[in-house]
Scaffold this motif. Structure first.
Motif, PDB file in Angstrom:
ATOM      1  N   ALA A 119       1.296  -1.915  10.070  1.00 28.53           N
ATOM      2  CA  ALA A 119       1.082  -0.963   9.100  1.00 28.53           C
ATOM      3  C   ALA A 119       0.582  -1.492   7.625  1.00 28.53           C
ATOM      4  CB  ALA A 119       2.063   0.084   9.005  1.00 28.53           C
ATOM      5  N   ARG A 120       1.276  -2.659   7.444  1.00 27.71           N
ATOM      6  CA  ARG A 120       1.086  -3.312   6.091  1.00 27.71           C
ATOM      7  C   ARG A 120      -0.254  -4.025   6.066  1.00 27.71           C
ATOM      8  NH1 ARG A 120       7.140  -6.064   4.718  1.00 27.71           N
ATOM      9  NH2 ARG A 120       8.087  -3.994   4.268  1.00 27.71           N
ATOM     10  N   ALA A 121      -0.568  -4.443   7.190  1.00 23.55           N
ATOM     11  CA  ALA A 121      -1.746  -5.151   7.269  1.00 23.55           C
ATOM     12  C   ALA A 121      -3.154  -4.200   7.333  1.00 23.55           C
ATOM     13  CB  ALA A 121      -1.838  -5.885   8.684  1.00 23.55           C
ATOM     14  N   VAL A 122      -2.910  -3.115   7.664  1.00 23.86           N
ATOM     15  CA  VAL A 122      -3.771  -1.911   7.894  1.00 23.86           C
ATOM     16  C   VAL A 122      -3.902  -1.556   6.370  1.00 23.86           C
ATOM     17  CG1 VAL A 122      -4.189   0.576   8.313  1.00 23.86           C
ATOM     18  CG2 VAL A 122      -3.576  -1.176  10.217  1.00 23.86           C
ATOM     19  N   LEU A 123      -2.921  -1.436   5.675  1.00 22.10           N
ATOM     20  CA  LEU A 123      -2.911  -0.758   4.388  1.00 22.10           C
ATOM     21  C   LEU A 123      -3.667  -1.923   3.335  1.00 22.10           C
ATOM     22  CD1 LEU A 123       0.594   0.952   3.581  1.00 22.10           C
ATOM     23  CD2 LEU A 123      -1.979   1.923   3.991  1.00 22.10           C
ATOM     24  N   ARG A 124      -3.447  -3.138   3.886  1.00 26.22           N
ATOM     25  CA  ARG A 124      -4.149  -4.235   2.911  1.00 26.22           C
ATOM     26  C   ARG A 124      -5.723  -4.253   3.303  1.00 26.22           C
ATOM     27  NH1 ARG A 124      -0.256  -7.566   3.986  1.00 26.22           N
ATOM     28  NH2 ARG A 124      -1.311  -8.195   6.211  1.00 26.22           N
ATOM     29  N   ASP A 125      -5.926  -4.018   4.151  1.00 24.64           N
ATOM     30  CA  ASP A 125      -7.356  -3.959   4.718  1.00 24.64           C
ATOM     31  C   ASP A 125      -8.338  -2.752   4.322  1.00 24.64           C
ATOM     32  OD1 ASP A 125      -7.137  -6.318   5.955  1.00 24.64           O
ATOM     33  OD2 ASP A 125      -6.870  -5.789   7.967  1.00 24.64           O
ATOM     34  N   HIS A 126      -7.408  -1.665   4.398  1.00 28.54           N
ATOM     35  CA  HIS A 126      -8.063  -0.130   4.034  1.00 28.54           C
ATOM     36  C   HIS A 126      -7.523   0.212   2.714  1.00 28.54           C
ATOM     37  CE1 HIS A 126      -9.924   0.555   8.154  1.00 28.54           C
ATOM     38  NE2 HIS A 126      -8.946  -0.180   8.547  1.00 28.54           N
ATOM     39  N   ARG A 127      -7.452  -0.556   1.839  1.00 30.53           N
ATOM     40  CA  ARG A 127      -7.198   0.114   0.571  1.00 30.53           C
ATOM     41  C   ARG A 127      -8.369   0.603  -0.225  1.00 30.53           C
ATOM     42  NH1 ARG A 127      -5.512  -5.627  -0.467  1.00 30.53           N
ATOM     43  NH2 ARG A 127      -7.277  -6.485  -1.646  1.00 30.53           N
ATOM     44  N   PRO A 128      -8.202   1.497  -1.050  1.00 35.11           N
ATOM     45  CA  PRO A 128      -9.481   2.065  -1.675  1.00 35.11           C
ATOM     46  C   PRO A 128     -10.019   1.029  -2.650  1.00 35.11           C
ATOM     47  CG  PRO A 128      -7.599   3.086  -2.465  1.00 35.11           C
ATOM     48  CD  PRO A 128      -7.080   2.372  -1.201  1.00 35.11           C
ATOM     49  N   ASP A 129     -11.281   1.121  -2.878  1.00 32.72           N
ATOM     50  CA  ASP A 129     -12.074   0.495  -3.951  1.00 32.72           C
ATOM     51  C   ASP A 129     -12.053   1.353  -5.336  1.00 32.72           C
ATOM     52  OD1 ASP A 129     -13.094  -1.719  -2.837  1.00 32.72           O
ATOM     53  OD2 ASP A 129     -14.832  -0.652  -1.955  1.00 32.72           O
ATOM     54  N   PRO A 130     -12.276   0.628  -6.347  1.00 27.73           N
ATOM     55  CA  PRO A 130     -12.089   1.442  -7.789  1.00 27.73           C
ATOM     56  C   PRO A 130     -12.809   3.053  -7.534  1.00 27.73           C
ATOM     57  CG  PRO A 130     -12.532  -0.566  -8.279  1.00 27.73           C
ATOM     58  CD  PRO A 130     -12.678  -0.711  -6.533  1.00 27.73           C
ATOM     59  N   ASP A 131     -13.727   3.016  -6.608  1.00 28.48           N
ATOM     60  CA  ASP A 131     -14.495   4.250  -6.471  1.00 28.48           C
ATOM     61  C   ASP A 131     -13.735   5.354  -5.663  1.00 28.48           C
ATOM     62  OD1 ASP A 131     -14.976   3.326  -4.166  1.00 28.48           O
ATOM     63  OD2 ASP A 131     -17.014   3.610  -4.193  1.00 28.48           O
TER      64      ASP A 131
END
Length: 92
Positions: free
Chosen positions: A19-31
């Motif tokens: 789950a932490r790896a998924v959150l790292r990869d899928h974190r939002p950009d500034p937009d």
């Protein structure tokens, strides 16, 4: 090591790491859009957050769950169970 040989704690830890790896990869950009999916509300990151929330609310393996009133859950009155009607069988 394969799943049948893992303890519950090891499975829980692997779920948390994934789950932490998924959150790292899928974190939002500034937009505000996901970097991988390019959508504002990424379903994968929401699912990963749910896994981490569930793991944080869980208890360590082997510890019994406290009663509902100690966990802050409302104790609702449960309706009386109706007795099951059984046939009397005479085994003579």
């Amino acid at each position: 090591m394969t799943a049948p040989h893992l303890s519950l704690a090891q499975i829980r830890n692997r779920l948390i790491l994934t789950a932490r790896a998924v959150l790292r990869d899928h974190r939002p950009d500034p937009d505000g859009h996901c970097r991988v999916c390019r959508i504002p509300d990424c379903r994968l990151s929401a699912a990963a957050r749910n896994v981490l929330d569930a793991a944080a609310a869980g208890l360590p393996p082997g510890k019994p769950a406290p009663p509902d009133h100690e966990r802050g859950l409302a104790c609702e009155a449960k309706p009386e169970a109706t007795p099951m009607r059984t046939r009397h069988v005479d085994n003579r």
